[in-house]
Design a protein around this motif. Sequence first.
Motif, PDB file in Angstrom:
ATOM      1  N   ALA A 689     -35.967  -5.192 -20.578  1.00  0.00           N
ATOM      2  CA  ALA A 689     -36.871  -4.480 -21.491  1.00  0.00           C
ATOM      3  C   ALA A 689     -38.206  -5.198 -21.600  1.00  0.00           C
ATOM      4  O   ALA A 689     -39.275  -4.570 -21.630  1.00  0.00           O
ATOM      5  N   SER A 693     -41.759  -3.675 -20.357  1.00  0.00           N
ATOM      6  CA  SER A 693     -42.860  -3.512 -21.303  1.00  0.00           C
ATOM      7  C   SER A 693     -44.149  -4.118 -20.759  1.00  0.00           C
ATOM      8  O   SER A 693     -45.228  -3.504 -20.850  1.00  0.00           O
ATOM      9  N   THR A 696     -45.401  -2.013 -17.889  1.00  0.00           N
ATOM     10  CA  THR A 696     -45.940  -0.743 -18.407  1.00  0.00           C
ATOM     11  C   THR A 696     -47.345  -0.932 -18.947  1.00  0.00           C
ATOM     12  O   THR A 696     -48.251  -0.129 -18.669  1.00  0.00           O
ATOM     13  N   LEU A 718     -38.719   1.238 -26.771  1.00  0.00           N
ATOM     14  CA  LEU A 718     -38.254   0.843 -25.441  1.00  0.00           C
ATOM     15  C   LEU A 718     -37.389  -0.413 -25.529  1.00  0.00           C
ATOM     16  O   LEU A 718     -36.447  -0.575 -24.741  1.00  0.00           O
ATOM     17  N   GLY A 722     -33.997  -0.183 -23.881  1.00  0.00           N
ATOM     18  CA  GLY A 722     -33.844  -1.089 -22.741  1.00  0.00           C
ATOM     19  C   GLY A 722     -32.737  -2.098 -22.945  1.00  0.00           C
ATOM     20  O   GLY A 722     -31.992  -2.427 -22.001  1.00  0.00           O
ATOM     21  N   THR A 771     -32.764   9.958 -20.993  1.00  0.00           N
ATOM     22  CA  THR A 771     -33.911   9.466 -21.764  1.00  0.00           C
ATOM     23  C   THR A 771     -35.218   9.901 -21.113  1.00  0.00           C
ATOM     24  O   THR A 771     -36.168  10.292 -21.794  1.00  0.00           O
ATOM     25  N   THR A 792     -45.528   6.263 -22.137  1.00  0.00           N
ATOM     26  CA  THR A 792     -45.047   4.881 -22.192  1.00  0.00           C
ATOM     27  C   THR A 792     -43.539   4.831 -21.996  1.00  0.00           C
ATOM     28  O   THR A 792     -43.024   3.970 -21.266  1.00  0.00           O
ATOM     29  N   MET A 793     -42.822   5.743 -22.667  1.00  0.00           N
ATOM     30  CA  MET A 793     -41.374   5.760 -22.520  1.00  0.00           C
ATOM     31  C   MET A 793     -40.958   6.172 -21.113  1.00  0.00           C
ATOM     32  O   MET A 793     -39.966   5.657 -20.572  1.00  0.00           O
ATOM     33  N   GLY A 796     -41.703   3.055 -18.936  1.00  0.00           N
ATOM     34  CA  GLY A 796     -40.880   1.923 -19.351  1.00  0.00           C
ATOM     35  C   GLY A 796     -39.409   2.118 -19.061  1.00  0.00           C
ATOM     36  O   GLY A 796     -38.732   1.200 -18.562  1.00  0.00           O
ATOM     37  N   THR A 797     -38.893   3.317 -19.340  1.00  0.00           N
ATOM     38  CA  THR A 797     -37.461   3.568 -19.107  1.00  0.00           C
ATOM     39  C   THR A 797     -37.122   3.499 -17.622  1.00  0.00           C
ATOM     40  O   THR A 797     -36.084   2.933 -17.234  1.00  0.00           O
TER      41      THR A 797
END
Length: 823
Positions: A689, A693, A696, A718, A722, A771, A792-793, A796-797
């Motif tokens: 995670a 981050s 990202t 996240l 994460g 997700t 962002t999600m 990030g995911t």
Amino acid sequence: MKQFDSTSKQRGWLWFVVWALVASLLLAHNAYLWLGKRITPDTDILALLPTQERDPVLQQSFTHMVDAAQQRVIILIGAEDWEASKKAANAYTQVLAPHKDLFDITSLSEKTQSDWLAPFQKNRLGLLTAQQQEQLKTQSAETLANTWANTALSKLYSAFSGPKLGSFQDDPFGTFDTWVQERAQETPVRPRDGYLFVADAKHQYILLAINLVPPAFSITAQEKVMPLLEQAASAARTSLVGNKIEVISTGVVLHAAAAGQQAHQEVSTIGVGSLLGIIVLMWLSFHSLKPIGLILLSIGIGFLGALSVCILLFDRIHLMTLVFGASLIGIAQDYGIYYLCHRLGAKQVDSRTLLKQLIPGLLLTLLCAIIGYLGLALTPFPGLRHMAVFSAVGLLFAWLTVICWFPQLVHANSLKSGKLVAGYSRLLHLFAPPKKTARKWLVALLLGTGCLIGLSQIKTNDDIRSLQTPPKHLVSDQLKLGKLLDAPTPVQYFLVRGDSVEIVLQREENLKRALDPLVEQKIISGYQAISNWVPSLKMQADHRALIENKLLAQDGPLKIIAEKIGEDSHWQTSVTQHLSASNQVLTVENFFLSSASQATRHLWLGKTGDTYASIVAIKGLQYTKLTQLSQAATGLAGVQWVDKIAEISSVLGRYRQNMGWVLLGAYGLVFGLMYQRYRKHTWRTLAPAAMASIITLALLGISGQALQLFHVLALMLLLGIGVDYGIFMQEQNRQAGKNMHENVDEDVNPDSSSDSKNLAWLATGLSAASTLLSFGLLALSNTPALRAFGLTMLIGTALVWLIVPFFIRRQTIPALKKDQHAI
């Protein structure tokens, strides 16, 4: 042993029944809310904005300014020909006229105009323009007498001396006429043929001021008012053949309707898209309707619980909360997926035993997700707090559904794997770190360099206006109307306070004297204030004294007028007595009883707590000159410059920075939460995670995306998601290692460690995919805040899913007998 199994089963069914009762109550409560109470989601965008808790008067002033315009719809109907404009306006009003339960259309009449003047005619001596006051103060006696006498004689004999509001004796020097004309200059709108009229170089417009009867943000307003307004506009445009009719419409209800329609579309897109995606994933993974039904059941109960709790806590729910809540699907199903994937592989273990093994990991994933949503709850935005509560409660109810119902409904050997499982499991072998140390350092160096470059290019933009995307035609109409009417902005103004009405009015007058140079420099085009209409008692007394001592003096200009028109001293005395009779004091209360106050009542806050307050609104504001305007209040007692745009933008920026520190603290909190279980391997659950981050943020910097609060809030969430994936992989790895060491002398499958990792990898992949389908779809939102959050999600995911396999620790176990086994 059998007695223990029997007790465990009884407890399992007890929890099943208890949760069934809870689900029944939730279903009944939601049925009552939607079918009985008929609640409607709130569409007021302002409800999402932060409140000014430290200064209630300041917050009230903003609400007052906004509420004044909330129920009003302003329509401009124009054509090149005045008669065409009138016919088009009549066609427009004919559509709305039958619907008095929805519209209150302000009409103009002779009585309205006479009522407008009534409160001022009784106080003629107390009303002077600033220019008249300055002339009376500075002119010499001789110059003053001749100048004002000539003005009066010109007014008496000339046919072109302008409008006369009464007889000559009512206003011989034209002071009242001039004051009234100055008040009229506060707006370019004029009466004409019984209409309100305004024009530009090409068109002659009729202004229709419409007050809505139902609240602007109500469903009634959006479902009934909007179609009628569109029908009326169409009728106006087609009223005359060969004439191009322009209809300009502005009003809060128009923006509310546009926002509501957009939110409804996004709820459908995100919610239905996520749901369909999950159904497809579940079918490909388990090739059975039962797992799909169970997943949808957990999601449904999560939604019911979230809705019920939010209504009980907040007494309402915002439409944007439902939009964001639609993305809850992407997380709520994680717990069910985690259980089903392990139920698929652990065919030799009964459901209660399996649940006992999985509960530590499931509990940690729930707590981490709630910690992620805690970031939203810590913001000053009511809307975000509602979203946080909705999502956290929804996850809790979905989690409890899995814990209470899944073990009783999903038994060993009741699931079979679909084609996706075997193919996806083989992907895990592709994610392996380089074996050579030099390659590892090279990869780390390249990745670190890229991140540093991206992070160095990050820019920030906390301007609240960047989070708004109203339809272009509404923005265009708003700009046109603002230019034509020279209307003040409701979000930037001066707030004036004092211990009494008189002090507030005097402080307004001090402020206006400071603003006059800015009007002359054309930094602003003017201002609106109650003291323009109701001077302070001190100012009224000063005006009366000036008129009495300068204009009505025994040897003043009135004597010259009497001599010129052949009247004696008795005439002069009669005029003086007549004027003195109209010497009543004008008060704010009396002013508000007249129709003249309609356009300015929103500027008066009155008594708020222990103080009185008012608003001085600014017209023709140049945003490049905001600094000069804000400095105009410097040193003036009780005067404060209010810039709601800057204030909210400042709040966004401050919380963006604060939430960055909260994010770091959350990582520390999660680390401490998991350390008791994973000890020296805890960092492995957090590293994916954290890396995702950072990467990202770097990608956002490289792509030129300006960092804002909602990017940081997405990173907060996240973390929760994460870490779930890290827990999935580490928990199964931990359990597999434990089982291998306990059963080293038994005839067990040496590939069980690999199978366990495949199960966790499957759960991680399905959770990540869902997700991406939910939060990732937010990236398609037309609402910039949700779009930033979703983007962002999305990035990030995907990165967490790619990174997490590299942090699986490898087990070292005794040699075991080989027996091929597949999931």
